[in-house]
Design a protein around this motif. Structure first.
Motif, PDB file in Angstrom:
ATOM      1  N   VAL A 125     -39.510  41.008 136.302  1.00  0.00           N
ATOM      2  CA  VAL A 125     -38.450  41.537 135.440  1.00  0.00           C
ATOM      3  C   VAL A 125     -37.341  42.134 136.291  1.00  0.00           C
ATOM      4  O   VAL A 125     -37.597  42.776 137.310  1.00  0.00           O
ATOM      5  N   GLU A 126     -36.115  41.937 135.842  1.00  0.00           N
ATOM      6  CA  GLU A 126     -34.949  42.538 136.490  1.00  0.00           C
ATOM      7  C   GLU A 126     -34.169  43.291 135.417  1.00  0.00           C
ATOM      8  O   GLU A 126     -33.673  42.695 134.463  1.00  0.00           O
ATOM      9  N   LEU A 127     -34.084  44.606 135.559  1.00  0.00           N
ATOM     10  CA  LEU A 127     -33.443  45.456 134.555  1.00  0.00           C
ATOM     11  C   LEU A 127     -32.052  45.848 135.008  1.00  0.00           C
ATOM     12  O   LEU A 127     -31.848  46.291 136.136  1.00  0.00           O
ATOM     13  N   HIS A 128     -31.090  45.711 134.083  1.00  0.00           N
ATOM     14  CA  HIS A 128     -29.719  46.123 134.368  1.00  0.00           C
ATOM     15  C   HIS A 128     -29.212  46.991 133.231  1.00  0.00           C
ATOM     16  O   HIS A 128     -29.348  46.627 132.056  1.00  0.00           O
ATOM     17  N   GLY A 129     -28.669  48.108 133.610  1.00  0.00           N
ATOM     18  CA  GLY A 129     -28.130  49.027 132.615  1.00  0.00           C
ATOM     19  C   GLY A 129     -27.336  50.111 133.288  1.00  0.00           C
ATOM     20  O   GLY A 129     -27.223  50.162 134.523  1.00  0.00           O
ATOM     21  N   GLN A 130     -26.818  51.028 132.500  1.00  0.00           N
ATOM     22  CA  GLN A 130     -25.943  52.049 133.051  1.00  0.00           C
ATOM     23  C   GLN A 130     -26.684  53.037 133.940  1.00  0.00           C
ATOM     24  O   GLN A 130     -26.078  53.707 134.766  1.00  0.00           O
ATOM     25  N   HIS A 131     -27.968  53.139 133.765  1.00  0.00           N
ATOM     26  CA  HIS A 131     -28.751  54.078 134.578  1.00  0.00           C
ATOM     27  C   HIS A 131     -29.778  53.331 135.423  1.00  0.00           C
ATOM     28  O   HIS A 131     -30.816  53.868 135.772  1.00  0.00           O
ATOM     29  N   ASP A 132     -29.457  52.098 135.733  1.00  0.00           N
ATOM     30  CA  ASP A 132     -30.369  51.254 136.511  1.00  0.00           C
ATOM     31  C   ASP A 132     -30.256  51.593 137.989  1.00  0.00           C
ATOM     32  O   ASP A 132     -29.197  51.442 138.578  1.00  0.00           O
ATOM     33  N   ASP A 133     -31.357  52.068 138.572  1.00  0.00           N
ATOM     34  CA  ASP A 133     -31.357  52.304 140.013  1.00  0.00           C
ATOM     35  C   ASP A 133     -32.304  51.341 140.716  1.00  0.00           C
ATOM     36  O   ASP A 133     -32.618  51.493 141.884  1.00  0.00           O
ATOM     37  N   ARG A 134     -32.761  50.324 139.990  1.00  0.00           N
ATOM     38  CA  ARG A 134     -33.674  49.347 140.575  1.00  0.00           C
ATOM     39  C   ARG A 134     -32.952  48.040 140.912  1.00  0.00           C
ATOM     40  O   ARG A 134     -33.472  47.221 141.638  1.00  0.00           O
ATOM     41  N   GLY A 135     -31.761  47.818 140.365  1.00  0.00           N
ATOM     42  CA  GLY A 135     -31.088  46.538 140.519  1.00  0.00           C
ATOM     43  C   GLY A 135     -29.817  46.628 141.317  1.00  0.00           C
ATOM     44  O   GLY A 135     -29.777  47.104 142.452  1.00  0.00           O
ATOM     45  N   LEU A 136     -28.707  46.213 140.702  1.00  0.00           N
ATOM     46  CA  LEU A 136     -27.446  46.088 141.424  1.00  0.00           C
ATOM     47  C   LEU A 136     -26.869  47.426 141.858  1.00  0.00           C
ATOM     48  O   LEU A 136     -26.033  47.472 142.763  1.00  0.00           O
ATOM     49  N   LEU A 137     -27.284  48.525 141.213  1.00  0.00           N
ATOM     50  CA  LEU A 137     -26.745  49.829 141.603  1.00  0.00           C
ATOM     51  C   LEU A 137     -27.407  50.395 142.851  1.00  0.00           C
ATOM     52  O   LEU A 137     -26.966  51.396 143.386  1.00  0.00           O
ATOM     53  N   ASN A 138     -28.461  49.769 143.307  1.00  0.00           N
ATOM     54  CA  ASN A 138     -29.177  50.268 144.476  1.00  0.00           C
ATOM     55  C   ASN A 138     -28.558  49.667 145.748  1.00  0.00           C
ATOM     56  O   ASN A 138     -28.723  48.482 146.020  1.00  0.00           O
ATOM     57  N   PRO A 139     -27.832  50.465 146.539  1.00  0.00           N
ATOM     58  CA  PRO A 139     -27.142  49.908 147.730  1.00  0.00           C
ATOM     59  C   PRO A 139     -28.093  49.267 148.722  1.00  0.00           C
ATOM     60  O   PRO A 139     -27.681  48.397 149.489  1.00  0.00           O
ATOM     61  N   ARG A 140     -29.358  49.676 148.715  1.00  0.00           N
ATOM     62  CA  ARG A 140     -30.290  49.104 149.676  1.00  0.00           C
ATOM     63  C   ARG A 140     -30.509  47.614 149.446  1.00  0.00           C
ATOM     64  O   ARG A 140     -30.956  46.907 150.350  1.00  0.00           O
ATOM     65  N   ARG A 450     -37.427  35.049 136.789  1.00  0.00           N
ATOM     66  CA  ARG A 450     -37.513  36.457 136.392  1.00  0.00           C
ATOM     67  C   ARG A 450     -36.802  36.662 135.065  1.00  0.00           C
ATOM     68  O   ARG A 450     -35.765  36.051 134.783  1.00  0.00           O
ATOM     69  N   THR A 451     -37.379  37.526 134.243  1.00  0.00           N
ATOM     70  CA  THR A 451     -36.743  37.895 132.985  1.00  0.00           C
ATOM     71  C   THR A 451     -35.712  38.981 133.264  1.00  0.00           C
ATOM     72  O   THR A 451     -36.035  40.023 133.839  1.00  0.00           O
ATOM     73  N   MET A 452     -34.470  38.726 132.848  1.00  0.00           N
ATOM     74  CA  MET A 452     -33.404  39.711 133.035  1.00  0.00           C
ATOM     75  C   MET A 452     -33.227  40.508 131.749  1.00  0.00           C
ATOM     76  O   MET A 452     -33.156  39.916 130.656  1.00  0.00           O
ATOM     77  N   ILE A 453     -33.175  41.813 131.885  1.00  0.00           N
ATOM     78  CA  ILE A 453     -33.014  42.709 130.727  1.00  0.00           C
ATOM     79  C   ILE A 453     -31.729  43.503 130.908  1.00  0.00           C
ATOM     80  O   ILE A 453     -31.510  44.117 131.960  1.00  0.00           O
ATOM     81  N   PHE A 454     -30.887  43.481 129.877  1.00  0.00           N
ATOM     82  CA  PHE A 454     -29.640  44.248 129.875  1.00  0.00           C
ATOM     83  C   PHE A 454     -29.720  45.268 128.750  1.00  0.00           C
ATOM     84  O   PHE A 454     -29.808  44.897 127.571  1.00  0.00           O
ATOM     85  N   ASP A 455     -29.728  46.536 129.134  1.00  0.00           N
ATOM     86  CA  ASP A 455     -29.870  47.621 128.164  1.00  0.00           C
ATOM     87  C   ASP A 455     -28.490  48.184 127.815  1.00  0.00           C
ATOM     88  O   ASP A 455     -27.914  48.951 128.586  1.00  0.00           O
TER      89      ASP A 455
END
Length: 549
Positions: A125-140, A450-455
């Protein structure tokens, strides 16, 4: 791909079974109906950190079961194999939360840890949302995303191999240098010890032989006088002479003794033979006991020298020869060490040059791809009504590593002239959602596994912008599966499958349910999203128009 989600006694859900499909799956409903609860439940079964209290009030425990399809070669299979868990085309995750807070998880009916669940979730699973720190918002993760966009797999493999070779060469140089330093610290001792051992030249088994010879010589010294006296008493001056005289006297008178001396004469003859043998044996013994006192002294001196040297080096006397070989090897290594070290240092310089070349090539590819990614994201931002925003992929120098020496971070400026900064620091809620969507469209590649989830990624946008968001979500879902929680009718209309989340109160208890919508029900739900609580024919007409678009 997520096939099903079964939730029991979690938050305000008593029992809920959902069967998801490929493509774009949308979940809609009024604010507070429980849409986020579904994501909480999914996050719970995937081992994500979330709410502390999840069990529905009045229940003893809550449970969530998620079913995934695993395609051949899916990354989750490797996680399962490494964890020693059953591997199959269907993956069942089950997690239970008791009312006292204890959590237990199973994977394909085998107990597992939360760590394994989280490792699996990263592949599922790939989660994307305004408070997502696991996906694109994580600079690492930005460098890996840029590499995926650039198609840097081959360059990364070359850089990792060069890094490994360089590390191996460096460790070899360090080990050789350390060994040489250690040997040099004892070089004087080694040379003295080898010289001492070479002068003595002890041989295996020599100590035991010397000890036996020494004991024999010491014993001989004590008994030789007695043996010599005994020999003198057996010879012609002793028993042999007396018995010879007796034999001659008896033989002279035997013819006149009427045969009475025949037997004594025969016995004396035999005794003379035995006496001769005894005399010869004692003489031989005396010869054997004869030694040079200097020989005893020499044996003792060598024996004591061998034992002293063995004590000095704390080895057995028989091991002195092998110990000397070990010391000679150390000296040989020291003598040849400088040449070996120079050769290894040359190899290290070559490995460093190879790594520099591979890392430079990778950096060049990243720089080129960064410009391409920036153009691609900017092109996506225009339809999302963010044509004045700026997106930049910033590449800075970083500590060298197996994946090069570049640090990568995505930076944005929402208006011309405004300072740029990290995504999650600069963009507002609605802007952030659109940045994330634009990025995901550009970086998606083949994400079908992977299942992408947009919250609520469409929060704060509407009209043509919301329509652009919906079109891009549908585009992402074409070759995979996307789940989106949305309040936007334009986004909902793009869904291939639609669920409505409802909240009801029965007997003073609030419960949430999810209903799959058919074509007519979808029209009413989208009309509600357009018009509010009162659904008019105009709203239905608008909903049908959105569904046809």
């Amino acid at each position: 791909m997520l096939r099903g989600l079964d939730i029991r006694d979690m938050l305000i859900i008593d029992r809920l079974e959902l069967a998801f499909q490929p493509g774009l799956n949308v979940l809609t409903g009024e604010t507070g109906a429980g849409k986020s609860i579904l994501l909480d439940a999914l996050g719970f079964v995937l081992g994500w950190r979330g709410r502390a209290e999840l069990v529905r009030q009045g229940a003893d425990q809550g449970e969530v079961v998620a079913e995934f399809d695993l395609s051949p070669g899916h990354a989750a299979r490797a996680v399962l194999e490494e964890a020693g868990l059953p591997v199959a085309d269907t993956l069942l995750l089950r997690r239970v939360n008791t009312v006292d807070g204890r959590k237990t998880a199973w994977v394909n009916d085998r107990r597992c840890s939360g760590e394994v669940l989280r490792a699996l979730s990263d592949t599922l699973v790939e989660l994307h949302g305004q408070h997502d720190d696991r996906g694109l918002l994580n600079p690492r993760g930005h460098r890996a995303l840029l590499d995926d966009f650039a198609g840097n797999a081959e360059a990364l493999t070359a850089t990792r191999a060069a890094w490994t070779a360089m590390g191996r060469a460096r460790r070899q140089v360090e080990a050789t240098q350390a060994a040489l330093d250690a040997v040099r610290a004892e070089e004087e001792f080694l040379r003295h010890a080898v010289r001492e051992l070479d002068d003595l030249d002890p041989q295996p088994g020599e100590e035991a032989d010397l000890d036996a010879r020494r004991r024999a010589m010491q014993g001989a010294e004590r008994i030789r006088d007695d043996v010599a006296r005994a020999l003198s008493l057996l010879g012609v001056e002793g028993a042999e002479g007396a018995m010879g005289d007796a034999l001659r006297w008896l033989e002279g008178v035997s013819d006149r003794a009427d045969g009475r001396l025949d037997a004594p004469l025969a016995a004396l003859g035999r005794a003379m033979v035995e006496l001769g043998e005894a005399e010869s044996g004692v003489a031989a013994c005396l010869d054997a006991l004869d030694f040079n006192p200097a020989e005893l002294e020499q044996a003792e001196e060598r024996l004591f020298a061998i034992r002293a040297l063995a004590r000095k080096h704390d080895v057995a006397p028989d091991d002195l020869s092998a110990f000397a070989d070990t010391l000679r090897d150390k000296l040989a290594a020291l003598d040849a060490g400088d040449a070996d070290l120079a050769s290894q240092q040359s190899d290290l310089r070559a490995a460093e040059a190879a790594y520099d070349e591979a890392a430079d090539a990778l950096s060049a590819r990243r720089a080129s791809a960064a410009a391409g990614l920036d153009r691609a994201v900017m092109a996506e931002l225009a339809p999302l009504k963010m044509e004045r925003a700026e997106f930049r992929t910033v590449i800075d120098a970083a500590d060298p590593g197996p994946e090069g020496r570049d640090g990568v971070a995505f930076s944005v400026a929402t208006n011309p002239g405004a300072p740029a900064g990290p995504l999650n620091k600069i963009a507002s809620g609605g802007e952030l959602s659109r940045f994330l969507l634009a990025l995901k469209v550009c970086l998606s590649g083949d994400d079908s596994r992977r299942t992408m989830i947009f919250d609520e990624i469409d929060r704060g946008v509407g009209g043509a912008t919301a329509d652009a968001v919906g079109r891009r979500l549908a585009q992402l879902a074409q070759n995979g599966q996307v789940l989106v929680v949305t309040h936007s009718p334009q986004v909902a209309a793009r869904g291939a499958h639609h669920w409505q989340v409802q909240k009801k109160i029965a007997d003073g208890i609030t419960l949430s349910s999810v209903l799959p919508l058919d074509a007519e029900a979808r029209v009413d739900e989208i009309a509600r999203m357009v018009a509010g609580d009162t659904i008019t024919e105009e709203a239905r007409a608008a909903a049908r128009a959105l569904l046809r678009a």
